[in-house]
Design a protein around this motif. Structure first.
Motif, PDB file in Angstrom:
ATOM      1  N   LEU A  41      -8.305 -16.993  96.969  1.00 46.77           N
ATOM      2  CA  LEU A  41      -9.040 -18.269  97.346  1.00 46.77           C
ATOM      3  C   LEU A  41     -10.330 -18.030  97.851  1.00 46.77           C
ATOM      4  CD1 LEU A  41      -5.963 -20.543  98.118  1.00 46.77           C
ATOM      5  CD2 LEU A  41      -7.307 -20.364  96.129  1.00 46.77           C
ATOM      6  N   LEU A  42     -10.225 -17.051  98.878  1.00 49.48           N
ATOM      7  CA  LEU A  42     -11.718 -16.894  99.425  1.00 49.48           C
ATOM      8  C   LEU A  42     -12.636 -16.023  98.539  1.00 49.48           C
ATOM      9  CD1 LEU A  42     -10.576 -15.362 103.015  1.00 49.48           C
ATOM     10  CD2 LEU A  42     -11.960 -17.681 102.621  1.00 49.48           C
ATOM     11  N   LEU A  43     -12.260 -14.949  97.417  1.00 55.87           N
ATOM     12  CA  LEU A  43     -12.894 -14.522  96.444  1.00 55.87           C
ATOM     13  C   LEU A  43     -13.386 -15.663  95.694  1.00 55.87           C
ATOM     14  CD1 LEU A  43     -10.876 -11.242  95.757  1.00 55.87           C
ATOM     15  CD2 LEU A  43     -13.115 -11.505  97.165  1.00 55.87           C
ATOM     16  N   PHE A  44     -12.763 -16.210  95.191  1.00 55.69           N
ATOM     17  CA  PHE A  44     -13.185 -17.625  94.200  1.00 55.69           C
ATOM     18  C   PHE A  44     -14.345 -18.309  94.751  1.00 55.69           C
ATOM     19  CE2 PHE A  44     -10.956 -17.558  90.342  1.00 55.69           C
ATOM     20  CZ  PHE A  44      -9.594 -17.334  90.573  1.00 55.69           C
ATOM     21  N   TYR A  45     -14.027 -18.687  96.106  1.00 56.80           N
ATOM     22  CA  TYR A  45     -15.110 -19.357  96.902  1.00 56.80           C
ATOM     23  C   TYR A  45     -16.401 -18.600  96.783  1.00 56.80           C
ATOM     24  CZ  TYR A  45     -18.014 -20.733 100.661  1.00 56.80           C
ATOM     25  OH  TYR A  45     -19.110 -21.223 101.361  1.00 56.80           O
ATOM     26  N   ILE A  46     -16.298 -17.423  97.446  1.00 51.73           N
ATOM     27  CA  ILE A  46     -17.646 -16.881  97.474  1.00 51.73           C
ATOM     28  C   ILE A  46     -18.369 -16.256  96.131  1.00 51.73           C
ATOM     29  CG2 ILE A  46     -17.133 -15.325  99.926  1.00 51.73           C
ATOM     30  CD1 ILE A  46     -16.627 -12.866  97.872  1.00 51.73           C
ATOM     31  N   VAL A  47     -17.541 -16.207  95.026  1.00 53.01           N
ATOM     32  CA  VAL A  47     -18.266 -16.329  93.736  1.00 53.01           C
ATOM     33  C   VAL A  47     -18.683 -17.539  93.148  1.00 53.01           C
ATOM     34  CG1 VAL A  47     -17.832 -15.783  91.344  1.00 53.01           C
ATOM     35  CG2 VAL A  47     -16.680 -14.295  92.944  1.00 53.01           C
ATOM     36  N   LEU A  48     -18.004 -18.537  93.413  1.00 51.76           N
ATOM     37  CA  LEU A  48     -18.331 -19.931  92.719  1.00 51.76           C
ATOM     38  C   LEU A  48     -19.318 -20.592  93.639  1.00 51.76           C
ATOM     39  CD1 LEU A  48     -14.879 -20.822  91.398  1.00 51.76           C
ATOM     40  CD2 LEU A  48     -16.780 -20.045  90.163  1.00 51.76           C
ATOM     41  N   PRO A  89     -35.993  -8.409  85.162  1.00 50.33           N
ATOM     42  CA  PRO A  89     -35.005  -8.907  84.060  1.00 50.33           C
ATOM     43  C   PRO A  89     -33.257  -8.254  84.330  1.00 50.33           C
ATOM     44  CG  PRO A  89     -36.831  -8.225  83.161  1.00 50.33           C
ATOM     45  CD  PRO A  89     -37.117  -7.812  84.622  1.00 50.33           C
ATOM     46  N   ILE A  90     -33.343  -7.173  84.847  1.00 52.41           N
ATOM     47  CA  ILE A  90     -31.919  -6.576  84.953  1.00 52.41           C
ATOM     48  C   ILE A  90     -31.252  -7.145  85.758  1.00 52.41           C
ATOM     49  CG2 ILE A  90     -32.467  -4.665  86.812  1.00 52.41           C
ATOM     50  CD1 ILE A  90     -30.828  -2.735  84.985  1.00 52.41           C
ATOM     51  N   ILE A  91     -31.614  -7.876  86.831  1.00 48.72           N
ATOM     52  CA  ILE A  91     -30.920  -8.544  87.886  1.00 48.72           C
ATOM     53  C   ILE A  91     -29.980  -9.617  87.367  1.00 48.72           C
ATOM     54  CG2 ILE A  91     -31.153 -10.146  89.863  1.00 48.72           C
ATOM     55  CD1 ILE A  91     -33.415  -8.213  90.917  1.00 48.72           C
ATOM     56  N   PHE A  92     -30.641 -10.379  86.493  1.00 50.53           N
ATOM     57  CA  PHE A  92     -29.640 -11.393  85.849  1.00 50.53           C
ATOM     58  C   PHE A  92     -28.532 -10.875  85.290  1.00 50.53           C
ATOM     59  CE2 PHE A  92     -28.270 -15.255  83.750  1.00 50.53           C
ATOM     60  CZ  PHE A  92     -27.830 -14.730  82.554  1.00 50.53           C
ATOM     61  N   TYR A  93     -28.561  -9.707  84.418  1.00 47.84           N
ATOM     62  CA  TYR A  93     -27.315  -9.152  83.721  1.00 47.84           C
ATOM     63  C   TYR A  93     -26.348  -8.369  84.774  1.00 47.84           C
ATOM     64  CZ  TYR A  93     -30.268  -9.983  79.718  1.00 47.84           C
ATOM     65  OH  TYR A  93     -30.995 -10.620  78.971  1.00 47.84           O
ATOM     66  N   LEU A  94     -26.929  -7.913  85.976  1.00 45.18           N
ATOM     67  CA  LEU A  94     -26.061  -7.364  86.920  1.00 45.18           C
ATOM     68  C   LEU A  94     -25.259  -8.455  87.778  1.00 45.18           C
ATOM     69  CD1 LEU A  94     -28.536  -4.589  88.457  1.00 45.18           C
ATOM     70  CD2 LEU A  94     -26.289  -4.271  87.366  1.00 45.18           C
ATOM     71  N   ASN A  95     -26.025  -9.353  88.026  1.00 49.32           N
ATOM     72  CA  ASN A  95     -25.539 -10.727  88.767  1.00 49.32           C
ATOM     73  C   ASN A  95     -24.084 -11.089  87.843  1.00 49.32           C
ATOM     74  OD1 ASN A  95     -28.554 -12.051  90.020  1.00 49.32           O
ATOM     75  ND2 ASN A  95     -26.993 -10.453  90.806  1.00 49.32           N
ATOM     76  N   LEU A  96     -24.318 -11.278  86.552  1.00 50.89           N
ATOM     77  CA  LEU A  96     -23.341 -11.888  85.760  1.00 50.89           C
ATOM     78  C   LEU A  96     -22.369 -10.913  85.472  1.00 50.89           C
ATOM     79  CD1 LEU A  96     -22.592 -14.112  83.679  1.00 50.89           C
ATOM     80  CD2 LEU A  96     -23.654 -12.768  81.698  1.00 50.89           C
ATOM     81  N   ALA A  97     -22.414  -9.632  85.399  1.00 46.39           N
ATOM     82  CA  ALA A  97     -21.278  -8.583  85.565  1.00 46.39           C
ATOM     83  C   ALA A  97     -20.652  -8.617  86.649  1.00 46.39           C
ATOM     84  CB  ALA A  97     -21.889  -7.218  85.263  1.00 46.39           C
ATOM     85  N   ALA A  98     -21.344  -8.599  88.015  1.00 45.95           N
ATOM     86  CA  ALA A  98     -20.570  -8.679  89.335  1.00 45.95           C
ATOM     87  C   ALA A  98     -19.659 -10.100  89.339  1.00 45.95           C
ATOM     88  CB  ALA A  98     -21.500  -8.787  90.393  1.00 45.95           C
ATOM     89  N   THR A  99     -20.255 -11.052  88.803  1.00 47.29           N
ATOM     90  CA  THR A  99     -19.518 -12.265  88.771  1.00 47.29           C
ATOM     91  C   THR A  99     -18.157 -12.242  87.851  1.00 47.29           C
ATOM     92  OG1 THR A  99     -21.590 -13.694  88.884  1.00 47.29           O
ATOM     93  CG2 THR A  99     -19.611 -14.881  88.454  1.00 47.29           C
ATOM     94  N   LEU A 100     -18.313 -11.751  86.777  1.00 45.44           N
ATOM     95  CA  LEU A 100     -17.226 -11.552  85.971  1.00 45.44           C
ATOM     96  C   LEU A 100     -16.156 -10.855  86.682  1.00 45.44           C
ATOM     97  CD1 LEU A 100     -18.844 -11.432  82.449  1.00 45.44           C
ATOM     98  CD2 LEU A 100     -17.628 -13.311  83.319  1.00 45.44           C
ATOM     99  N   SER A 101     -16.620  -9.589  87.062  1.00 44.31           N
ATOM    100  CA  SER A 101     -15.680  -8.500  87.651  1.00 44.31           C
ATOM    101  C   SER A 101     -14.910  -9.240  89.137  1.00 44.31           C
ATOM    102  CB  SER A 101     -16.558  -7.476  88.182  1.00 44.31           C
ATOM    103  OG  SER A 101     -15.850  -6.525  88.885  1.00 44.31           O
ATOM    104  N   MET A 102     -15.795 -10.032  89.717  1.00 48.85           N
ATOM    105  CA  MET A 102     -14.996 -10.665  90.912  1.00 48.85           C
ATOM    106  C   MET A 102     -13.860 -11.692  90.535  1.00 48.85           C
ATOM    107  SD  MET A 102     -15.242  -9.503  93.789  1.00 48.85           S
ATOM    108  CE  MET A 102     -15.116  -7.582  93.020  1.00 48.85           C
ATOM    109  N   LEU A 103     -14.633 -12.594  89.503  1.00 54.18           N
ATOM    110  CA  LEU A 103     -13.569 -13.620  88.931  1.00 54.18           C
ATOM    111  C   LEU A 103     -12.158 -12.982  88.568  1.00 54.18           C
ATOM    112  CD1 LEU A 103     -16.028 -16.000  87.167  1.00 54.18           C
ATOM    113  CD2 LEU A 103     -14.738 -16.421  89.151  1.00 54.18           C
TER     114      LEU A 103
END
Lengths: 175, 144
Positions: free
Chosen positions: A15-22, A58-72
């Protein structure tokens, strides 16, 4: 009475992980002057502005998206695995990703600040300081901007989630 | 294959899939890593225009009024401004900004410069004489 065994640590950590990602809140903030420059950084979102205008890498957007999916994925599998404690095959669902991310973030931040320091811009990890920078115009214009850098409460919540996920891992193994 | 191993393989595949956006980004930039790593930044436009409006007397002071037009994108606060007035290449007066002025984008503000001192040096030039006068007041020149 129905006896269901659950991994309480896993539920709390997920639940904490969901919070910090979302929540999309920054883990580290750098602010200089009044609107001179501003940086709000987290593994899921990076915002850098100078004089109110964004700096885009530009690369930051894709890194952020990868981190978000990974944590979710990590949060989802941890939550599911927390309700399947009695199933041996649920053990791989509880992992250390929750702890790795805040540690890797901090290491990456320290390395980045060292890189920036070698370019002549000294920025500490935390604290108030005066940023000295020479603008290469004419003979040079030296600017001194009162600044502040800090790790936010969301970083510490992420670290707490990581520590609890380690407890969840131990609990899952022992059950 | 037992279930534990199957779950482990599935989670590993899903974890790898989470990094597909990175591959998509590389493909979008034709695998040009330099382009992906190069930051882009467009600084705000800085454009100020000054137009003198004239001199006036106010509360016993000589005020030079200047219109400041902000045609740029940034807000600026002018906290101090010192001016020197010249006549025929000779400094005849100095002044300073009366109070700070905040200039917002696409706005016009008035800068009031308070003239604080006048000074002339006595000179003799081709039969003309000029008087020495220091302090507040109007300048005058006499020739003879």
């Amino acid at each position: 009475m129905i006896d269901i065994k659950i991994n309480f640590f896993g539920i709390v950590a997920s639940l904490l992980l969901f919070y910090i990602v979302l929540s999309n809140k920054p883990w580290w903030i750098l602010r200089g002057g009044e609107g001179i420059f501003y940086a709000a950084v987290s593994p899921f979102n990076v915002k850098i502005e100078i004089l109110g205008k964004p700096v885009i890498v530009p690369i930051i957007f894709y890194l952020n998206l990868a981190a978000t999916l990974s944590m979710l994925l990590a949060a989802s599998t941890m939550l599911l695995g927390s309700f399947l404690v009695e199933k041996e095959w649920s053990r791989p669902m509880i992992g250390f990703k929750g702890l790795m991310l805040p540690i890797l973030f901090l290491v990456g931040l320290i390395i980045s600040l060292e890189f920036v320091k070698n370019m002549g811009i000294a920025v500490p990890l935390m604290g108030e300081f005066v940023l000295r920078y020479e603008i290469p115009i004419g003979q040079g214009i030296i600017t001194e901007t009162p600044s502040v850098a800090m790790l936010t409460s969301d970083y510490w919540i992420a670290l707490l989630a990581g520590i609890i996920s380690v407890l969840a891992w131990f609990f899952q193994r022992r059950s | 294959m037992n279930r534990t191993k199957a779950v482990r393989i599935l989670i590993t595949l899903l974890s790898i899939a989470a990094f597909l956006p990175l591959l998509y980004g590389l493909n979008s930039y034709n695998w040009d890593l330099k382009a992906l790593l190069t930051p882009s930044y467009t600084p705000p436009r800085v454009d100020f225009r000054m137009e003198p409006e004239g001199l006036r007397f106010e509360q016993g002071k000589l005020i030079l009024s200047i219109k400041l037009i902000n045609l740029g994108e940034i807000e600026a606060k002018i906290e101090g401004l010192n001016v020197t007035l010249y006549s025929n290449g000779i400094a005849v007066a100095t002044g300073s900004l009366e109070k700070p002025v905040l200039s917002r984008p696409n706005s016009t503000e008035e800068l009031n410069i308070s003239i604080t001192s006048f000074s002339w040096d006595p000179i003799q030039s081709r039969g003309k004489r000029r008087g020495l006068y220091q302090g507040y007041g109007l300048s005058c020149e006499g020739s003879g």
